[in-house]
Design a protein around this motif. Structure first.
Motif, PDB file in Angstrom:
ATOM      1  N   GLN A 295    -113.527 -13.569  32.565  1.00 30.80           N
ATOM      2  CA  GLN A 295    -114.587 -12.607  32.834  1.00 30.80           C
ATOM      3  C   GLN A 295    -115.195 -12.782  34.217  1.00 30.80           C
ATOM      4  O   GLN A 295    -115.764 -11.866  34.787  1.00 30.80           O
ATOM      5  CB  GLN A 295    -115.689 -12.718  31.766  1.00 30.80           C
ATOM      6  N   ARG A 296    -115.062 -13.978  34.741  1.00 34.95           N
ATOM      7  CA  ARG A 296    -115.621 -14.224  36.077  1.00 34.95           C
ATOM      8  C   ARG A 296    -114.704 -13.635  37.144  1.00 34.95           C
ATOM      9  O   ARG A 296    -113.494 -13.648  37.017  1.00 34.95           O
ATOM     10  CB  ARG A 296    -115.785 -15.722  36.312  1.00 34.95           C
ATOM     11  N   TRP A 297    -115.305 -13.143  38.175  1.00 35.13           N
ATOM     12  CA  TRP A 297    -114.537 -12.636  39.323  1.00 35.13           C
ATOM     13  C   TRP A 297    -114.246 -13.809  40.249  1.00 35.13           C
ATOM     14  O   TRP A 297    -114.559 -14.963  39.952  1.00 35.13           O
ATOM     15  CB  TRP A 297    -115.316 -11.512  39.989  1.00 35.13           C
ATOM     16  N   LEU A 298    -113.609 -13.565  41.339  1.00 40.89           N
ATOM     17  CA  LEU A 298    -113.205 -14.623  42.253  1.00 40.89           C
ATOM     18  C   LEU A 298    -114.411 -15.358  42.815  1.00 40.89           C
ATOM     19  O   LEU A 298    -115.553 -14.897  42.736  1.00 40.89           O
ATOM     20  CB  LEU A 298    -112.400 -14.021  43.411  1.00 40.89           C
ATOM     21  N   ASN A 299    -114.121 -16.525  43.366  1.00 39.68           N
ATOM     22  CA  ASN A 299    -115.145 -17.271  44.092  1.00 39.68           C
ATOM     23  C   ASN A 299    -115.766 -16.357  45.156  1.00 39.68           C
ATOM     24  O   ASN A 299    -115.052 -15.725  45.928  1.00 39.68           O
ATOM     25  CB  ASN A 299    -114.501 -18.499  44.748  1.00 39.68           C
ATOM     26  N   HIS A 300    -117.085 -16.295  45.179  1.00 39.03           N
ATOM     27  CA  HIS A 300    -117.776 -15.357  46.077  1.00 39.03           C
ATOM     28  C   HIS A 300    -117.390 -15.593  47.539  1.00 39.03           C
ATOM     29  O   HIS A 300    -117.232 -14.631  48.308  1.00 39.03           O
ATOM     30  CB  HIS A 300    -119.290 -15.506  45.905  1.00 39.03           C
ATOM     31  N   ASP A 301    -117.208 -16.846  47.919  1.00 40.66           N
ATOM     32  CA  ASP A 301    -116.861 -17.145  49.311  1.00 40.66           C
ATOM     33  C   ASP A 301    -115.441 -16.699  49.649  1.00 40.66           C
ATOM     34  O   ASP A 301    -115.127 -16.442  50.820  1.00 40.66           O
ATOM     35  CB  ASP A 301    -117.000 -18.646  49.579  1.00 40.66           C
ATOM     36  N   ASP A 302    -114.580 -16.631  48.640  1.00 39.42           N
ATOM     37  CA  ASP A 302    -113.178 -16.286  48.876  1.00 39.42           C
ATOM     38  C   ASP A 302    -112.877 -14.816  48.619  1.00 39.42           C
ATOM     39  O   ASP A 302    -111.788 -14.347  48.956  1.00 39.42           O
ATOM     40  CB  ASP A 302    -112.264 -17.131  47.975  1.00 39.42           C
ATOM     41  N   LYS A 303    -113.808 -14.097  48.035  1.00 44.59           N
ATOM     42  CA  LYS A 303    -113.531 -12.739  47.564  1.00 44.59           C
ATOM     43  C   LYS A 303    -113.072 -11.805  48.675  1.00 44.59           C
ATOM     44  O   LYS A 303    -112.050 -11.120  48.534  1.00 44.59           O
ATOM     45  CB  LYS A 303    -114.779 -12.168  46.887  1.00 44.59           C
ATOM     46  N   ASP A 304    -113.803 -11.768  49.776  1.00 44.55           N
ATOM     47  CA  ASP A 304    -113.455 -10.844  50.859  1.00 44.55           C
ATOM     48  C   ASP A 304    -112.078 -11.148  51.437  1.00 44.55           C
ATOM     49  O   ASP A 304    -111.288 -10.230  51.704  1.00 44.55           O
ATOM     50  CB  ASP A 304    -114.521 -10.919  51.960  1.00 44.55           C
ATOM     51  N   ALA A 305    -111.794 -12.435  51.629  1.00 41.78           N
ATOM     52  CA  ALA A 305    -110.491 -12.817  52.188  1.00 41.78           C
ATOM     53  C   ALA A 305    -109.365 -12.452  51.239  1.00 41.78           C
ATOM     54  O   ALA A 305    -108.291 -11.990  51.668  1.00 41.78           O
ATOM     55  CB  ALA A 305    -110.472 -14.312  52.489  1.00 41.78           C
ATOM     56  N   VAL A 306    -109.578 -12.635  49.936  1.00 41.28           N
ATOM     57  CA  VAL A 306    -108.554 -12.300  48.943  1.00 41.28           C
ATOM     58  C   VAL A 306    -108.307 -10.795  48.905  1.00 41.28           C
ATOM     59  O   VAL A 306    -107.153 -10.338  48.863  1.00 41.28           O
ATOM     60  CB  VAL A 306    -108.953 -12.824  47.558  1.00 41.28           C
ATOM     61  N   LEU A 307    -109.373 -10.011  48.943  1.00 41.86           N
ATOM     62  CA  LEU A 307    -109.219  -8.550  48.913  1.00 41.86           C
ATOM     63  C   LEU A 307    -108.489  -8.041  50.156  1.00 41.86           C
ATOM     64  O   LEU A 307    -107.668  -7.128  50.064  1.00 41.86           O
ATOM     65  CB  LEU A 307    -110.593  -7.887  48.792  1.00 41.86           C
ATOM     66  N   ARG A 308    -108.783  -8.626  51.308  1.00 42.98           N
ATOM     67  CA  ARG A 308    -108.073  -8.207  52.523  1.00 42.98           C
ATOM     68  C   ARG A 308    -106.581  -8.518  52.408  1.00 42.98           C
ATOM     69  O   ARG A 308    -105.731  -7.717  52.798  1.00 42.98           O
ATOM     70  CB  ARG A 308    -108.671  -8.901  53.748  1.00 42.98           C
ATOM     71  N   LYS A 309    -106.293  -9.683  51.884  1.00 44.95           N
ATOM     72  CA  LYS A 309    -104.892 -10.091  51.749  1.00 44.95           C
ATOM     73  C   LYS A 309    -104.168  -9.253  50.704  1.00 44.95           C
ATOM     74  O   LYS A 309    -103.004  -8.874  50.878  1.00 44.95           O
ATOM     75  CB  LYS A 309    -104.842 -11.574  51.355  1.00 44.95           C
ATOM     76  N   ALA A 310    -104.853  -8.956  49.603  1.00 46.43           N
ATOM     77  CA  ALA A 310    -104.210  -8.264  48.485  1.00 46.43           C
ATOM     78  C   ALA A 310    -104.056  -6.776  48.721  1.00 46.43           C
ATOM     79  O   ALA A 310    -103.057  -6.169  48.299  1.00 46.43           O
ATOM     80  CB  ALA A 310    -105.012  -8.508  47.201  1.00 46.43           C
ATOM     81  N   LEU A 311    -105.024  -6.142  49.369  1.00 43.84           N
ATOM     82  CA  LEU A 311    -105.031  -4.680  49.480  1.00 43.84           C
ATOM     83  C   LEU A 311    -104.771  -4.159  50.892  1.00 43.84           C
ATOM     84  O   LEU A 311    -104.401  -2.991  51.052  1.00 43.84           O
ATOM     85  CB  LEU A 311    -106.376  -4.137  48.982  1.00 43.84           C
ATOM     86  N   LYS A 312    -104.966  -4.997  51.894  1.00 46.21           N
ATOM     87  CA  LYS A 312    -104.796  -4.537  53.271  1.00 46.21           C
ATOM     88  C   LYS A 312    -103.725  -5.307  54.036  1.00 46.21           C
ATOM     89  O   LYS A 312    -103.416  -4.971  55.179  1.00 46.21           O
ATOM     90  CB  LYS A 312    -106.127  -4.638  54.026  1.00 46.21           C
ATOM     91  N   GLY A 313    -103.193  -6.342  53.410  1.00 46.43           N
ATOM     92  CA  GLY A 313    -102.163  -7.121  54.074  1.00 46.43           C
ATOM     93  C   GLY A 313    -100.821  -6.414  54.087  1.00 46.43           C
ATOM     94  O   GLY A 313    -100.556  -5.505  53.290  1.00 46.43           O
ATOM     95  N   LYS A 314     -99.946  -6.834  54.986  1.00 46.65           N
ATOM     96  CA  LYS A 314     -98.627  -6.215  55.116  1.00 46.65           C
ATOM     97  C   LYS A 314     -97.581  -6.897  54.233  1.00 46.65           C
ATOM     98  O   LYS A 314     -96.463  -6.400  54.118  1.00 46.65           O
ATOM     99  CB  LYS A 314     -98.177  -6.269  56.585  1.00 46.65           C
TER     100      LYS A 314
END
Length: 264
Positions: free
Chosen positions: A105-124
């Motif tokens: 139920q918990r989402w990602l670590n708050h400090d890592d969330k932005d980096a993970v989203l960039r990698k997952a949705l905007k990465g090549k």
């Protein structure tokens, strides 16, 4: 002792510094290589897991089911998570970054969330990996039948499982590096001490400024053909020439001047 301090010790310390620099560089390279290797192994395992989930999702999507309506997906995520106890959680997110399905139920670590989203949705990279201090993130981008990005799978892996292994290897590498340095440092010290032993005799000859008699005494005790022996022989010849020149000067100074004898 002076020869040891001025020549031997400086030479030994210089070689020790070079040896320590080389061993330190090798230690750092081996540690980084092992850390990268074990991270690569874990990442490969996680990519296999995410690829398996991705195939199941694509099959359902080809049947016309939207991503958010795949009711059997939570069961698949939970089954994949149970295969490795070090997997903290598995998420399926959409293009907005919202969690559609999750084993936690918990989402990602708050400090890592932005980096993970960039990698997952905007990465090549379709299969991507992101390493943080405590967690290794791995995932697979999801595409529909028209090759449009619809979301991504995110797997959060606890690095503590192999972090202890890396720490042990790091300690063993450090112990081996120190041991190798100590052994070679001792060998270098012995080699320089005995290999440049003749320098001691040369410094004694220079520092004591031997007289001709003393020089002859020590000259006889030195090993023939050695550097110190040759140096002592040169000093002996120099002293002999010096005494000859002094004797000639004394003779000239005490002999009467012929012109003075005629005048008288």
């Amino acid at each position: 002792m002076r020869a040891f301090i001025e020549v031997h010790l400086k030479l030994v310390m210089t070689i020790w510094i070079i040896l320590a620099s080389v061993l330190g560089l090798l230690y750092l390279m081996n540690y980084m290589k092992f850390n990268s290797l074990i991270s690569g192994v874990v990442s490969s395992q996680l990519q296999v897991m995410s690829s398996s989930l991705e195939r199941s999702i694509i099959k359902a999507e080809q049947l016309g089911l939207p991503l958010k309506e795949m009711d059997n997906l939570p069961e698949l995520l939970q089954r994949s998570k149970s295969r490795d106890p070090q997997v903290n959680s598995i998420f399926v997110i959409n293009l907005s970054g919202d969690v559609l399905f999750s084993t936690d139920q918990r989402w990602l670590n708050h400090d890592d969330k932005d980096a993970v989203l960039r990698k997952a949705l905007k990465g090549k990279e379709i299969s991507w990996t992101l390493e943080k201090d405590l967690t290794l993130y791995s995932g697979q981008q999801l595409f529909d039948s028209t090759q449009q990005l619809i979301g991504s799978i995110v797997i959060a892996y606890n690095k503590a499982s192999y972090g202890s292994t890396v720490a042990q290897v790091k300690l063993h590498l450090l112990e081996m590096t120190v041991m190798i340095f100590m052994v070679f440092a001792l060998l270098i010290f012995i080699a320089v001490r005995f290999g440049f032993g003749e320098v001691n005799s040369v410094f004694k000859l220079i520092n004591q400024q031997l007289s001709a008699r003393d020089n002859q005494t020590i000259h006889a005790s030195l090993k023939p053909g050695s550097m110190a022996h040759e140096f002592a022989r040169q000093i002996s010849r120099s002293n002999e020439m010096k005494h000859q020149v002094e004797s000639e000067l004394d003779k000239i100074s005490v002999s009467p001047n012929p012109s003075e004898g005629k005048n008288s």
